[in-house]
Motif scaffolding. Structure first.
Motif, PDB file in Angstrom:
ATOM      1  N   THR A   1       0.849  -1.204   0.000  1.00 45.10           N
ATOM      2  CA  THR A   1       0.000   0.000   0.000  1.00 45.10           C
ATOM      3  C   THR A   1       0.883   1.252   0.000  1.00 45.10           C
ATOM      4  O   THR A   1       1.815   1.348   0.800  1.00 45.10           O
ATOM      5  N   VAL A   2       0.591   2.152  -0.912  1.00 48.66           N
ATOM      6  CA  VAL A   2       1.325   3.423  -0.957  1.00 48.66           C
ATOM      7  C   VAL A   2       0.335   4.543  -0.648  1.00 48.66           C
ATOM      8  O   VAL A   2      -0.739   4.623  -1.253  1.00 48.66           O
ATOM      9  N   GLN A   3       0.742   5.394   0.270  1.00 49.20           N
ATOM     10  CA  GLN A   3      -0.139   6.464   0.746  1.00 49.20           C
ATOM     11  C   GLN A   3       0.288   7.781   0.114  1.00 49.20           C
ATOM     12  O   GLN A   3       1.479   8.104   0.134  1.00 49.20           O
ATOM     13  N   ASP A   4      -0.654   8.539  -0.490  1.00 49.52           N
ATOM     14  CA  ASP A   4      -0.296   9.913  -0.844  1.00 49.52           C
ATOM     15  C   ASP A   4      -1.139  10.847   0.014  1.00 49.52           C
ATOM     16  O   ASP A   4      -1.785  10.386   0.963  1.00 49.52           O
ATOM     17  N   ARG A   5      -1.144  12.161  -0.295  1.00 40.27           N
ATOM     18  CA  ARG A   5      -1.833  13.094   0.595  1.00 40.27           C
ATOM     19  C   ARG A   5      -3.327  12.804   0.682  1.00 40.27           C
ATOM     20  O   ARG A   5      -3.959  13.016   1.692  1.00 40.27           O
ATOM     21  N   GLU A   6      -3.873  12.254  -0.404  1.00 38.75           N
ATOM     22  CA  GLU A   6      -5.333  12.047  -0.433  1.00 38.75           C
ATOM     23  C   GLU A   6      -5.789  10.667   0.008  1.00 38.75           C
ATOM     24  O   GLU A   6      -6.727  10.521   0.771  1.00 38.75           O
ATOM     25  N   CYS A   7      -5.149   9.630  -0.479  1.00 41.94           N
ATOM     26  CA  CYS A   7      -5.640   8.280  -0.152  1.00 41.94           C
ATOM     27  C   CYS A   7      -4.552   7.222  -0.285  1.00 41.94           C
ATOM     28  O   CYS A   7      -3.416   7.535  -0.631  1.00 41.94           O
ATOM     29  N   SER A   8      -4.934   5.965   0.032  1.00 42.54           N
ATOM     30  CA  SER A   8      -3.946   4.891  -0.109  1.00 42.54           C
ATOM     31  C   SER A   8      -4.220   4.105  -1.391  1.00 42.54           C
ATOM     32  O   SER A   8      -5.374   3.909  -1.791  1.00 42.54           O
ATOM     33  N   HIS A   9      -3.136   3.639  -2.005  1.00 41.45           N
ATOM     34  CA  HIS A   9      -3.216   2.922  -3.281  1.00 41.45           C
ATOM     35  C   HIS A   9      -2.618   1.541  -3.108  1.00 41.45           C
ATOM     36  O   HIS A   9      -1.489   1.409  -2.608  1.00 41.45           O
ATOM     37  N   ASN A  10      -3.362   0.515  -3.516  1.00 39.26           N
ATOM     38  CA  ASN A  10      -2.835  -0.844  -3.456  1.00 39.26           C
ATOM     39  C   ASN A  10      -2.216  -1.211  -4.796  1.00 39.26           C
ATOM     40  O   ASN A  10      -2.865  -1.123  -5.838  1.00 39.26           O
ATOM     41  N   LEU A  11      -0.952  -1.625  -4.726  1.00 45.94           N
ATOM     42  CA  LEU A  11      -0.249  -2.049  -5.941  1.00 45.94           C
ATOM     43  C   LEU A  11       0.487  -3.355  -5.645  1.00 45.94           C
ATOM     44  O   LEU A  11       0.595  -3.761  -4.484  1.00 45.94           O
ATOM     45  N   SER A  12       0.981  -4.003  -6.683  1.00 43.11           N
ATOM     46  CA  SER A  12       1.590  -5.323  -6.484  1.00 43.11           C
ATOM     47  C   SER A  12       3.051  -5.331  -6.911  1.00 43.11           C
ATOM     48  O   SER A  12       3.497  -4.490  -7.702  1.00 43.11           O
ATOM     49  N   ARG A  13       3.773  -6.298  -6.347  1.00 45.72           N
ATOM     50  CA  ARG A  13       5.193  -6.478  -6.695  1.00 45.72           C
ATOM     51  C   ARG A  13       5.463  -7.967  -6.916  1.00 45.72           C
ATOM     52  O   ARG A  13       4.644  -8.819  -6.571  1.00 45.72           O
TER      53      ARG A  13
END
Ligand SMILES: OC[C@H]1O[C@H](O[C@H]2O[C@H](CO)[C@@H](O)[C@H](O)[C@H]2O)[C@H](O)[C@@H](O)[C@@H]1O
Length: 430
Positions: free
Chosen positions: A247-259
């Protein structure tokens, strides 16, 4: 689960591989050849015969002794994968590449088409009868193999194979490949890198839904799509949970990405001697384990071994694939989400279709937020914080985008929403 177990046969074949290297030397040495051998009799008896070979202090045996030992106790590498003429192969299919008129080009295209006949294999019944004697995994139907030292079916290679088969009008063979990959997915919980015991610890770029979509576009076979749906949902779960998801968090919300993240922290059996050599200057055993996981995770990416995954491009021990959110992987998963939504709609499951469309929307936003770089006009891989810091809940930082240019930076153009000139312009202008 962070590591899958090895098997007694594999552990023995790794020892054989080391002895072969010490005995035959480096020129022409292919470590994979030894882990692809199949036993003629039970492992215990073969291990006894191996232990009885006279050895030098460096671990080598006499060349003649080892050659005889291998000939006496093993079938040829690849002999358990037998040629199988594809049921739907004809030398010149009706309607084959209608726009290719030049006779020389047409003759060449037909030679390429004939490769389907030469590269088609099925698993020998002996593998099903005595699986403990083989590293090859049983499969229900015929497949197309890459050829040469790659004697088994591979996951992401199959996408391009299927595109070619469709051009050759070989829909039965294309569906058979998908059915085999679905079988592996149902058996192991993910589509394996390839159909060998030593590939069970990792997957490869997830293109199964794209294969099914390409076949559907040509055949409109709804039953074929419906039969693959549960498996596709399972594959989506594999790539969007556990250690694969970040999960990567920016100022507005969190984003789920994969590796990419392989369930393996030892040398790859098919390259055991190479991986041990690469790790020979790493002193601590936990650092070696970390390195081996990075090596296997890089193999999961299909880009083994691009400098894309190295902190220092000149030093393979700096591989850090698990610390990277890759653009291409996330685009493949986004395509998977769009494909599953499309298939669920066809299958009459609108609420599940809606769920996957929402997942696709969220990933699309994550791709634009985390990877897009306006100045460069490309989508860039993203470096995660170092392994000592928390991997989950990372905070987005522009400085973590990898500004090197790789072909994978342009894979989003494969998805409609990212390839409209207007949208690109809006992205750049805003
Ligand atoms: O064409 C098959 C695959 O070939 C390469 O990788 C494979 O070989 C490696 C070493 O023997 C192995 O560790 C890896 O897991 C295999 O996939 C190639 O890099 C792959 O992209 C390709 O699918």
């Amino acid at each position: 689960m962070t590591a899958v177990a090895s098997t007694p046969l594999l552990a023995f074949l790794e020892r054989l591989q080391k002895t072969a290297l010490a005995t035959f030397g480096l020129p022409d040495f292919d470590p994979k050849f030894y882990v692809d051998l199949s036993l003629k009799s039970d492992l215990a008896a073969v291990e006894r015969a191996f232990a009885a070979l006279p050895r030098s202090p460096d671990g080598s045996v006499r060349v003649k002794d080892l050659e005889k030992f291998i000939a006496d106790h093993f079938g040829d590498a690849g002999a358990d994968m037998v040629p199988a003429r594809p049921a739907d192969f004809v030398p010149e299919p009706e309607g084959f590449l209608p726009r290719v008129k030049n006779p020389a080009v047409r003759a060449w295209a037909l030679e390429v088409h004939a490769l389907w006949r030469d590269l088609s294999r099925r698993v020998d019944d002996a593998v099903r009868e005595q699986p403990d004697r083989h590293t090859l995994l049983p499969l229900p139907g015929p497949v197309i193999i890459p050829g040469s030292r790659f004697r088994e079916v591979y996951y992401w290679d199959s996408y391009w194979v299927i595109r070619g088969l469709l051009a050759s009008k070989m829909y039965v063979t294309a569906k058979s490949i998908v059915n085999n990959l679905v079988y592996l997915l149902n058996t192991y919980g993910h589509v394996l890198n390839g159909a060998r015991v030593y590939y069970t610890n990792r997957s490869q770029p997830p293109l199964l839904s794209s294969m099914i979509r390409a076949i559907y576009e040509k055949t409109h076979d709804v039953k074929f799509v419906e039969e693959s749906l549960l498996a596709l949902r399972k594959e989506h779960g594999f790539w969007t949970s556990g250690l694969h998801q970040i999960t990567v968090q920016d100022r507005e919300c969190s984003h789920n990405l994969s590796r990419y993240y392989a369930m393996w922290d030892k040398p790859r059996p098919e390259s055991f001697t190479i991986d041990e050599e690469s790790a020979s200057n790493i002193s601590s055993s936990s650092e070696k384990q970390k390195f081996y996981r990075e090596v296997a995770s890089t193999a999961e990416s299909g880009w083994d071994f691009s400098t894309r995954w190295m902190r220092n491009p000149e030093d393979i021990t700096t591989l850090a694939t698990t610390s990277i959110l890759p653009v291409d992987l996330n685009i493949y998963i986004l395509r998977m989400e769009l494909d599953i939504a499309f298939f669920e709609e066809i299958a009459g499951n609108p609420s599940i279709a809606k769920h996957f469309l929402e997942a696709a929307k969220a990933r699309e936003k994550a791709v634009s937020t985390v990877f897009w770089n306006e100045r460069m006009g490309q989508w860039l891989d993203y470096w995660l914080g170092d392994s000592s810091s928390c991997m989950e809940g990372q905070h987005w930082d522009a400085a973590n985008q990898n500004q090197k240019v790789f072909a994978s930076n342009f894979i989003p153009l494969w998805i409609n929403v990212f390839n409209s000139g207007l949208l690109l312009a809006i992205n750049i202008l805003l």
